[in-house]
Design a protein around this motif. Structure first.
Motif, PDB file in Angstrom:
ATOM      1  N   GLY A 208      -7.845  28.994 -19.279  1.00  0.00           N
ATOM      2  CA  GLY A 208      -7.247  30.301 -19.034  1.00  0.00           C
ATOM      3  C   GLY A 208      -6.383  30.840 -20.149  1.00  0.00           C
ATOM      4  N   VAL A 209      -6.437  30.238 -21.330  1.00  0.00           N
ATOM      5  CA  VAL A 209      -5.625  30.706 -22.466  1.00  0.00           C
ATOM      6  C   VAL A 209      -6.396  31.782 -23.225  1.00  0.00           C
ATOM      7  N   ASN A 210      -5.711  32.859 -23.558  1.00  0.00           N
ATOM      8  CA  ASN A 210      -6.342  33.996 -24.234  1.00  0.00           C
ATOM      9  C   ASN A 210      -6.142  33.881 -25.745  1.00  0.00           C
ATOM     10  N   ASN A 211      -7.075  33.211 -26.420  1.00  0.00           N
ATOM     11  CA  ASN A 211      -6.932  33.043 -27.864  1.00  0.00           C
ATOM     12  C   ASN A 211      -7.173  34.329 -28.629  1.00  0.00           C
ATOM     13  N   TRP A 212      -7.896  35.270 -28.049  1.00  0.00           N
ATOM     14  CA  TRP A 212      -8.055  36.576 -28.705  1.00  0.00           C
ATOM     15  C   TRP A 212      -6.692  37.256 -28.849  1.00  0.00           C
ATOM     16  N   ALA A 213      -5.883  37.177 -27.791  1.00  0.00           N
ATOM     17  CA  ALA A 213      -4.532  37.763 -27.854  1.00  0.00           C
ATOM     18  C   ALA A 213      -3.663  37.013 -28.850  1.00  0.00           C
ATOM     19  N   HIS A 214      -3.840  35.690 -28.933  1.00  0.00           N
ATOM     20  CA  HIS A 214      -3.077  34.902 -29.902  1.00  0.00           C
ATOM     21  C   HIS A 214      -3.413  35.319 -31.337  1.00  0.00           C
ATOM     22  N   ALA A 215      -4.719  35.415 -31.616  1.00  0.00           N
ATOM     23  CA  ALA A 215      -5.149  35.787 -32.969  1.00  0.00           C
ATOM     24  C   ALA A 215      -4.715  37.213 -33.310  1.00  0.00           C
ATOM     25  N   GLY A 216      -4.908  38.120 -32.363  1.00  0.00           N
ATOM     26  CA  GLY A 216      -4.490  39.507 -32.600  1.00  0.00           C
ATOM     27  C   GLY A 216      -2.997  39.649 -32.750  1.00  0.00           C
ATOM     28  N   GLY A 217      -2.236  38.870 -31.964  1.00  0.00           N
ATOM     29  CA  GLY A 217      -0.777  38.902 -32.073  1.00  0.00           C
ATOM     30  C   GLY A 217      -0.289  38.370 -33.413  1.00  0.00           C
ATOM     31  N   PHE A 218      -0.928  37.294 -33.887  1.00  0.00           N
ATOM     32  CA  PHE A 218      -0.554  36.735 -35.193  1.00  0.00           C
ATOM     33  C   PHE A 218      -0.834  37.752 -36.300  1.00  0.00           C
ATOM     34  N   ALA A 219      -2.012  38.369 -36.251  1.00  0.00           N
ATOM     35  CA  ALA A 219      -2.356  39.371 -37.267  1.00  0.00           C
ATOM     36  C   ALA A 219      -1.432  40.576 -37.183  1.00  0.00           C
ATOM     37  N   GLY A 220      -1.149  41.031 -35.961  1.00  0.00           N
ATOM     38  CA  GLY A 220      -0.254  42.172 -35.791  1.00  0.00           C
ATOM     39  C   GLY A 220       1.153  41.879 -36.268  1.00  0.00           C
ATOM     40  N   GLY A 221       1.644  40.666 -35.976  1.00  0.00           N
ATOM     41  CA  GLY A 221       2.978  40.287 -36.438  1.00  0.00           C
ATOM     42  C   GLY A 221       3.052  40.170 -37.940  1.00  0.00           C
ATOM     43  N   TRP A 222       1.972  39.635 -38.552  1.00  0.00           N
ATOM     44  CA  TRP A 222       1.943  39.485 -40.014  1.00  0.00           C
ATOM     45  C   TRP A 222       1.977  40.854 -40.693  1.00  0.00           C
ATOM     46  N   VAL A 223       1.110  41.763 -40.252  1.00  0.00           N
ATOM     47  CA  VAL A 223       1.032  43.092 -40.871  1.00  0.00           C
ATOM     48  C   VAL A 223       2.349  43.842 -40.687  1.00  0.00           C
ATOM     49  N   THR A 224       2.916  43.779 -39.479  1.00  0.00           N
ATOM     50  CA  THR A 224       4.182  44.480 -39.217  1.00  0.00           C
ATOM     51  C   THR A 224       5.312  43.902 -40.056  1.00  0.00           C
ATOM     52  N   ALA A 225       5.375  42.569 -40.142  1.00  0.00           N
ATOM     53  CA  ALA A 225       6.434  41.930 -40.938  1.00  0.00           C
ATOM     54  C   ALA A 225       6.296  42.264 -42.416  1.00  0.00           C
ATOM     55  N   GLU A 226       5.073  42.323 -42.921  1.00  0.00           N
ATOM     56  CA  GLU A 226       4.857  42.677 -44.326  1.00  0.00           C
ATOM     57  C   GLU A 226       5.355  44.088 -44.622  1.00  0.00           C
ATOM     58  N   ALA A 227       5.298  44.953 -43.612  1.00  0.00           N
ATOM     59  CA  ALA A 227       5.752  46.338 -43.796  1.00  0.00           C
ATOM     60  C   ALA A 227       7.263  46.476 -43.666  1.00  0.00           C
ATOM     61  N   MET A 228       7.947  45.408 -43.208  1.00  0.00           N
ATOM     62  CA  MET A 228       9.376  45.448 -42.967  1.00  0.00           C
ATOM     63  C   MET A 228      10.147  44.869 -44.146  1.00  0.00           C
ATOM     64  N   ARG A 229      11.372  45.357 -44.332  1.00  0.00           N
ATOM     65  CA  ARG A 229      12.304  44.748 -45.276  1.00  0.00           C
ATOM     66  C   ARG A 229      13.137  43.708 -44.538  1.00  0.00           C
ATOM     67  N   LEU A 230      13.645  42.740 -45.244  1.00  0.00           N
ATOM     68  CA  LEU A 230      14.487  41.713 -44.652  1.00  0.00           C
ATOM     69  C   LEU A 230      15.931  42.187 -44.560  1.00  0.00           C
ATOM     70  N   SER A 231      16.727  41.522 -43.726  1.00  0.00           N
ATOM     71  CA  SER A 231      18.127  41.912 -43.537  1.00  0.00           C
ATOM     72  C   SER A 231      18.922  41.833 -44.825  1.00  0.00           C
ATOM     73  N   ASP A 232      18.626  40.838 -45.661  1.00  0.00           N
ATOM     74  CA  ASP A 232      19.386  40.688 -46.902  1.00  0.00           C
ATOM     75  C   ASP A 232      18.880  41.610 -48.007  1.00  0.00           C
ATOM     76  N   GLU A 233      17.813  42.358 -47.740  1.00  0.00           N
ATOM     77  CA  GLU A 233      17.277  43.305 -48.717  1.00  0.00           C
ATOM     78  C   GLU A 233      17.729  44.734 -48.439  1.00  0.00           C
ATOM     79  N   LYS A 234      17.774  45.099 -47.162  1.00  0.00           N
ATOM     80  CA  LYS A 234      18.069  46.481 -46.816  1.00  0.00           C
ATOM     81  C   LYS A 234      18.497  46.577 -45.357  1.00  0.00           C
ATOM     82  N   ARG A 235      19.452  47.440 -45.087  1.00  0.00           N
ATOM     83  CA  ARG A 235      19.867  47.689 -43.716  1.00  0.00           C
ATOM     84  C   ARG A 235      18.717  48.300 -42.917  1.00  0.00           C
TER      85      ARG A 235
END
Length: 269
Positions: A208-235
């Motif tokens: 009953g584990v949804n690996n499609w959601a896991h893979a999509g979540g990992f990809a979505g988190g990676w892309v979103t994080a790449e678009a973000m600045r870190l706290s020590d870089e910018k407010r």
């Protein structure tokens, strides 16, 4: 107020920051409100955990008889499908009905006691680290968009309904890997990769584990994080804080909206 672009002290109603030239840094007086909301008054990780627990309890109360139908160890205290749909479970059928908000609401729903226990354990472990690395608003955006991306992938390739925060958790793992790569933390990055791979492989072993959601979540988190600045870089900018607030509002509104829509369909049958 503090300019979110350059960190200098400026007037709230400045049309343009005199130091860095940022346009309307005060958002007509709303920037200080957003900074207080995300910076001091709201613990978004605690809010996520509390919301998951509250909705789990509500899902059990909506159909108490389902609690008695134990379907294996992972089915202990499992809500009914009807109750989960009423609170915003997502599926291809829900998306075909135009219920797009379910990719957000389904993040906070869980299918059993062990399901919610393990997911909340991971959120409590990873959430504060992502908040520290990126800031509270960015962390919430990563959590929400990763979960939504996971469910979008799942709804596209599978007809099965889906719930849970595991896609968002994979997004948090991806965000920390991005952070580790930027700062050159080789050991941290390797450890996070090991966790992600082990949990993903376990998805093929457990039922009953949804690996499609896991893979999509990992990809979505990676892309979103790449678009973000870190706290020590910018407010955190007001735009990111507004996006986080919008995602929070859409999720909060989506839950009663799902309840009204699904309950109305039940009553007309």
């Amino acid at each position: 107020m503090i300019c979110p672009q350059c960190g200098k002290l400026i007037g709230v109603n400045e049309p343009q920051c005199p130091f860095c030239g940022a346009w309307r840094p005060g958002l007509y007086g709303w920037t200080p409100v957003l900074q207080r909301f995300f910076g001091n008054r709201v613990d978004l990780i605690a809010l996520i955990v509390t919301s998951c627990v509250a909705l789990y309890v509500v899902s059990l109360l909506l159909d108490p008889g389902a609690m008695l139908q134990v379907r294996g160890i992972f089915g202990i205290l499992s809500p009914s499908t009807r109750a989960l749909y009423q609170l915003g479970m997502t599926s291809r059928a829900a998306m075909e009905q135009g219920w797009w908000w379910t990719v957000l609401t389904a993040i906070y729903l869980h299918g059993g006691l062990l399901h919610i226990f393990f997911n909340l354990m991971w959120i409590r472990n990873l959430g504060p680290a992502v908040t520290e690395a990126y800031g509270p608003a960015r962390a919430f955006v990563i959590f929400s968009l990763a979960g939504a991306a996971g469910f979008l992938v799942s709804d596209l390739v599978s007809v099965s309904p889906s719930i849970g925060a595991s896609g968002s958790i994979f997004g948090l793992l991806a965000a920390l890997i991005v952070y580790g790569r930027r700062h050159g933390h080789v050991a941290l990055t390797a450890q996070l990769w090991q966790w992600a791979i082990v949990i993903f492989v376990m998805g093929f072993v457990l039922q009953g584990v949804n690996n499609w959601a896991h893979a999509g979540g990992f990809a979505g988190g990676w892309v979103t994080a790449e678009a973000m600045r870190l706290s020590d870089e910018k407010r955190e900018s007001p735009a990111v804080q507004l996006l986080a607030l919008a995602l929070l509002i859409m999720t909060a509104v989506g839950i009663p909206l799902s309840f009204v829509r699904v309950t109305a369909m039940m009553l007309t049958r």
